[in-house]
Design an enzyme around this catalytic site. Structure first.
Site, PDB file in Angstrom:
ATOM      1  N   CYS A 185      -0.370   4.114   2.173  1.00  0.00           N
ATOM      2  CA  CYS A 185      -0.168   3.938   3.619  1.00  0.00           C
ATOM      3  C   CYS A 185       1.292   4.148   3.995  1.00  0.00           C
ATOM      4  CB  CYS A 185      -0.554   2.527   4.070  1.00  0.00           C
ATOM      5  SG  CYS A 185      -2.018   1.865   3.280  1.00  0.00           S
ATOM      6  N   ASP A 186       2.223   3.652   3.183  1.00  0.00           N
ATOM      7  CA  ASP A 186       3.612   3.543   3.631  1.00  0.00           C
ATOM      8  C   ASP A 186       4.620   4.391   2.853  1.00  0.00           C
ATOM      9  OD1 ASP A 186       2.710   1.642   5.450  1.00  0.00           O
ATOM     10  OD2 ASP A 186       2.947   0.019   4.006  1.00  0.00           O
ATOM     11  N   CYS A 189       0.838  -1.206   0.000  1.00  0.00           N
ATOM     12  CA  CYS A 189       0.000   0.000   0.000  1.00  0.00           C
ATOM     13  C   CYS A 189       0.874   1.258   0.000  1.00  0.00           C
ATOM     14  CB  CYS A 189      -0.925  -0.012   1.218  1.00  0.00           C
ATOM     15  SG  CYS A 189      -1.946   1.467   1.329  1.00  0.00           S
TER      16      CYS A 189
END
Ligand code: NAP
Length: 306
Positions: free
Chosen positions: A137-138, A134
């Site tokens: 997200c990261d 992701c």
């Protein structure tokens, strides 16, 4: 548990929410079951540019939230639980979930898909320590570092383009010499000075210590092996449907997608499927929304004829 809903929808992504909006407006006694958050995989899309009605584009988070708000406006009841199995008894559907059992006359399965894994050494070990599925997200954790993205599809290029905001360099590693992604994305990615491409190459293993330090690569044409030092790797090699719990009940394709007819009905009367989870889907938000509407109308017809 005693209550029998007319319709249960599994999944609160674009397909499930669209089905919910149609069902609620048809005044069907409907329950929506979602395992994580309303919006589905679209929440991981930074920017959606091909959904009609948003000429400037819209963030995936906002589009998901707008769809959820529209469903909530019709008081669509929602339970947060994971579907674990369906039994059919005398035509009634008994849905087993992590939060108990629910009964319904008809079910729409719109549980979407999850990221495929590569299955290479280090992938599990370094998950959360440099291995990610992701970018949204990261991506920001890799400020000024070099990272790799595996895959040549829309998700891989969207992810890579997003990550260029933070990192010093993104290296896209693709197993062929032609990208699968849509042309607009290809043009943007190939023109981005922070992006590099390694063609005809597969990832053989991920190495590191407390976090990812490098990738062992193999050129599929020459067989040559190499080591690429990176501190992160984003794996974007496609999606696999969340249908494990439906094996034995529903007819599935070889890849595990649910087989449906043109009305989104499965081989079990009164069970429908919509969105990424069904076989033959083009896996676009607009198609998922369309599938959801068709499934809801089909479910309504099924309920009124049974
Ligand atoms: P995808 O389109 O199926 O692409 C997967 C990529 O991973 C392909 O390039 C494939 O290579 C590669 N791949 C698959 N297995 C591999 C393996 N074992 N080792 C190395 N590479 C491997 O999947 P996606 O990019 O995740 O997208 C999923 C769906 O969402 C697609 O239908 C996509 O169109 C849709 N989507 C659309 C948009 C949009 O903007 N319209 C945005 C996001 C997603 P090959 O090319 O050689 O097969």
């Amino acid at each position: 548990m005693d209550k029998v809903y007319q319709l249960i929808i599994i999944g609160g992504g674009p397909a499930g929410l669209s089905a919910g909006i149609y069902a609620a407006r048809s005044r069907l006694d409907t329950l929506l079951i979602e395992k994580a958050g309303l919006g589905g995989n679209i929440l991981n899309a930074e920017w959606v540019e091909n959904y009609p009605g948003f000429p400037k584009g819209v963030s995936g988070a906002e589009l998901g939230s707008l769809m959820a708000q529209q469903a909530e406006k019709y008081n669509l009841p929602t339970v947060f639980a994971e579907a674990e199995g369906i039994e059919v008894r005398d035509g009634e559907k008994l849905l087993k979930t992590s939060e108990g059992q629910y009964r319904a006359k008809a079910v729409i399965i719109a549980g979407g898909s999850e990221h495929s894994k590569l299955g290479v050494p280090g992938e599990e070990e370094f998950r959360g320590k440099g291995v990610s599925y992701c970018a949204m997200c990261d991506g920001a954790f890799f400020r000024d570092e070099a990272v790799a993205v595996i895959g040549g599809g829309n998700v891989a290029l969207n992810d890579a383009l997003f990550i260029t905001r933070f990192v010093s360099k993104v290296i896209v590693i693709h197993r062929r010499d032609q990208l699968r992604a849509t042309k607009v994305l290809q043009e943007r990615a190939l023109a981005n000075p922070r992006m590099e491409f390694i063609w005809d190459t597969v990832l053989e293993s991920i190495t590191g210590d407390s976090q990812v330090r490098g990738l062992q690569l193999r050129n599929v044409k020459t067989g040559a092996k190499s080591n690429l030092p990176v501190s992160g790797v984003f794996i974007a090699v496609g999606l696999k449907p969340n249908t494990e719990y439906l094996k034995g009940l529903l007819a599935l394709s070889e890849g595990g997608f649910i087989l449906v007819d043109g009305q989104m009905e499965t081989n079990v009367p009164g069970i429908f499927a919509a969105g990424d989870i069904r076989a033959g889907s083009i896996r676009q938000v607009i198609a998922a929304a369309g599938d959801g509407a068709i499934a809801a109308i089909s479910a309504e017809r099924f309920l009124s004829s049974s």
